[in-house]
Design a protein around this motif. Structure first.
Motif, PDB file in Angstrom:
ATOM      1  N   LEU B 103       0.820  -1.211   0.000  1.00 50.53           N
ATOM      2  CA  LEU B 103       0.000   0.000   0.000  1.00 50.53           C
ATOM      3  C   LEU B 103       0.857   1.265   0.000  1.00 50.53           C
ATOM      4  N   VAL B 104       2.115   1.175   0.486  1.00 54.58           N
ATOM      5  CA  VAL B 104       2.978   2.360   0.527  1.00 54.58           C
ATOM      6  C   VAL B 104       3.620   2.631  -0.844  1.00 54.58           C
ATOM      7  N   PRO B 106       2.587   3.370  -3.885  1.00 52.02           N
ATOM      8  CA  PRO B 106       2.242   4.582  -4.642  1.00 52.02           C
ATOM      9  C   PRO B 106       2.818   5.864  -4.046  1.00 52.02           C
ATOM     10  N   VAL B 107       3.278   5.819  -2.785  1.00 55.14           N
ATOM     11  CA  VAL B 107       3.933   7.000  -2.203  1.00 55.14           C
ATOM     12  C   VAL B 107       5.436   6.948  -2.471  1.00 55.14           C
ATOM     13  N   VAL B 137      -9.084   8.757  -8.163  1.00 56.08           N
ATOM     14  CA  VAL B 137      -8.384   7.471  -8.116  1.00 56.08           C
ATOM     15  C   VAL B 137      -6.916   7.689  -7.747  1.00 56.08           C
ATOM     16  N   LEU B 141      -4.964   6.507  -4.139  1.00 57.90           N
ATOM     17  CA  LEU B 141      -3.741   5.695  -4.116  1.00 57.90           C
ATOM     18  C   LEU B 141      -2.667   6.374  -3.281  1.00 57.90           C
ATOM     19  N   PHE B 142      -2.516   7.682  -3.504  1.00 54.49           N
ATOM     20  CA  PHE B 142      -1.432   8.434  -2.896  1.00 54.49           C
ATOM     21  C   PHE B 142      -1.665   8.689  -1.405  1.00 54.49           C
ATOM     22  N   LEU B 144      -3.954   6.921   0.700  1.00 51.40           N
ATOM     23  CA  LEU B 144      -4.395   5.772   1.507  1.00 51.40           C
ATOM     24  C   LEU B 144      -3.388   5.355   2.594  1.00 51.40           C
TER      25      LEU B 144
END
Lengths: 271, 265
Positions: B103-104, B106-107, B137, B141-142, B144
């Motif tokens: 989950l990380v 996209p950062v 969207v 992503l960024f 979350l």
């Protein structure tokens, strides 16, 4: 069993969004990278093409310079602000952390106001020397912008970690005859190192991938995000843009992963 | 002997002041330029609200769109982030750690790369491509990971096990426990996460510049447009409006952080 089925169900929404909108698109990006006239060899050709290599190296050099400068400035300032008590300290901390939420575009505009053609520095230097100092629209401006972007978050990280230090260790070193310089290099720096590495990795990754500041300053600066943007929008060179952004993503991810390996802390790039 | 430490203090103070000046002087210049009749003449030309009202007339829609996307982003990230944070807290296995890592991503990867990937995959679906949902969207992503992390921090600090067990003994099923025990207890985390998500979403540019269309311009996209094509006073007034929007969010973050720290002591 019931509990693990429930776990899956609870994470399913996040997992679905992530897979559909990140994992799948990234796989597509890899495929597009190999879909150009050179096929899968594009991945190799980009790395040996001096034009793209120069852009990549320039971006890495800039990011390393920003990271070092941000660490030195924020290291001293953060340590000072956490340890010393003097009137106006709270205000100073507030002023230094206010720009934390500024996006890259705004930072770019602020750099233009400082070092642009009609900027403050131009006016001051003209008054002092007769020559106008203007450096906003190139690597100098970019350096200034990324430094501006990195300082607030690095100072806050340093302050939070200096708070956890035990001053009696420094006291002990001093009693044993250590000079202030020795106390800094042998006691304070080693204790702060994990925090500095984590903060440095974030500075580096953000400077590598940031796009807004460079976009505001000039679309002709030779850094990787701008190169990717030009390949994609101006030349419709999708496969090269895809390969370059994958390389860029790999570099920033590696920097952050490496920092985490070294320090065991969570690090993620900032906006 | 006394003079040296005093000198050291003064040097460090000078560095701190210089750094603060570097951070704040351009902001002050920008704010002043936004309310000055003619920036090149200086404030002798007089103060005015004219530029602010011109910006509002020209770019009002970008403010509303940014707010709409930011609010929607908070709702979506809370809805999908809290259940994920709950699992990450209750079941620390290799699989859930992997999920956290994923989950990380996209950062950790620049927004430009994520945006290109999204466009190359979904760009042909005109209905989605031209909708504000396409930007949403990217923002979800960024942001979350920030929502998940904020919820996780709060959930990890309380004895969820005991609370849930007590509720279960009283006959509460899982759905009821989640609603009446987990959600209320996670509330400080949701609020802290929401403020971060709002701030990030309102200022997001790297993804948004690629994902936007002429009809879906957000505030930072409008800012970039004004920096490139408008006079300095307009660009400054627009920046001032943006700063005024950020201010309550930043104060909120401070207040929540302080209350949370005080509460946990």
């Amino acid at each position: 069993m019931r509990s693990s089925a429930r776990s899956l169900l609870l994470t399913l929404p996040a997992l679905a969004v992530f897979s559909a909108f990140w994992l799948l698109p990234m796989a597509r990006l890899c495929a597009v990278g190999a879909s150009g006239p050179q096929g899968i060899a594009a991945y190799w050709l980009v790395l040996v093409d001096p034009r793209y290599m120069r852009s990549l190296l320039a971006t890495v050099a800039l990011s390393v310079a920003v990271t070092l400068a941000a660490l030195v400035v924020s290291g001293f300032t953060g340590f000072f602000l956490q340890r010393q008590r003097f009137p106006g300290r709270t205000l100073l901390v507030a002023l230094l952390s206010f720009p934390l939420a500024f996006p890259g575009v705004v930072v770019g505009f602020l750099v233009i106001l400082l070092a642009g053609r009609q900027g403050l520095l131009a006016a001051v230097t003209e008054w002092l020397t007769g020559d106008r100092l203007v450096f906003a629209y190139g690597m100098g401006g970019l350096f200034m912008g990324y430094l501006y972007f990195s300082i607030p978050r690095t100072i806050l990280t340093v302050m939070a970690n200096v708070e956890k230090l035990d001053p009696s260790l420094e006291e002990a070193a001093r009693t044993l005859g250590a000079s202030p310089l020795q106390v800094m290099t042998d006691v304070i720096l080693p204790a702060l190192m994990p925090a500095l590495i984590a903060a440095g990795a974030i500075c580096f990754a953000t400077s590598m991938g940031a796009f807004g500041t460079a976009f505001t300053l000039a679309t002709q600066i030779d850094v990787l995000p701008i190169t990717i943007y030009n390949e994609f929008t101006n030349y419709a060179n999708f496969s090269i843009a895809a390969v370059l952004s994958l390389i860029l993503g790999l570099v920033t991810w590696l920097a952050l992963a490496l920092a985490r390996q070294l320090t065991g802390t969570q690090a993620a790039a900032a906006a | 002997m006394r003079a040296l430490p005093a000198l050291r203090f003064q040097l460090q103070l000078a560095l701190a002041l210089a750094t603060a000046a570097f951070m704040i002087v351009p902001v002050v210049v920008s704010v002043l330029a936004g309310v000055t009749e003619n920036y090149f003449v200086g404030w002798r030309s007089g103060l005015t609200l004219r530029w602010l009202s011109e910006v509002w007339a020209m770019y009002q829609s970008t403010v509303w769109l940014s707010l709409r996307i930011a609010m929607a982003c908070v709702v979506v990230t809370a809805l999908i982030g809290l259940p994920a944070a709950y699992v990450l807290c209750r079941h620390a296995t290799r699989a859930t750690r992997l999920l956290e890592e994923l989950l990380v991503l996209p950062v950790a990867v620049p927004g430009l790369a994520t945006a290109l990937a999204l466009i190359l995959t979904y760009g042909r679906w005109q209905a989605l491509r031209t909708s504000w949902l396409f930007i949403l969207v990217g923002h979800v992503l960024f942001t979350l990971p920030f929502m998940t992390r904020a919820c996780l921090a709060v959930l990890a600090a309380i004895d969820l096990d005991a609370l849930e067990e007590a509720a279960a003994t009283l006959g509460a099923g899982f759905g009821e426990r989640f609603r009446t025990v987990v959600v209320p207890n996670a509330m400080p985390g949701i609020v802290a996460g929401a403020l971060t998500v709002l701030t990030l979403s309102v200022g997001e540019f790297n993804l948004t510049w690629m994902l936007h269309t002429p009809l879906t311009q957000t505030l930072p996209v409008g800012l970039a447009d004004s920096y490139a094509s408008m006079r300095l006073e307009i660009a400054s007034a627009y920046t001032l409006i943006f700063l005024l929007m950020l201010l309550p969010l930043l104060v909120g973050v401070q207040v929540v952080a302080r209350r949370f720290v005080a509460g946990s002591r």
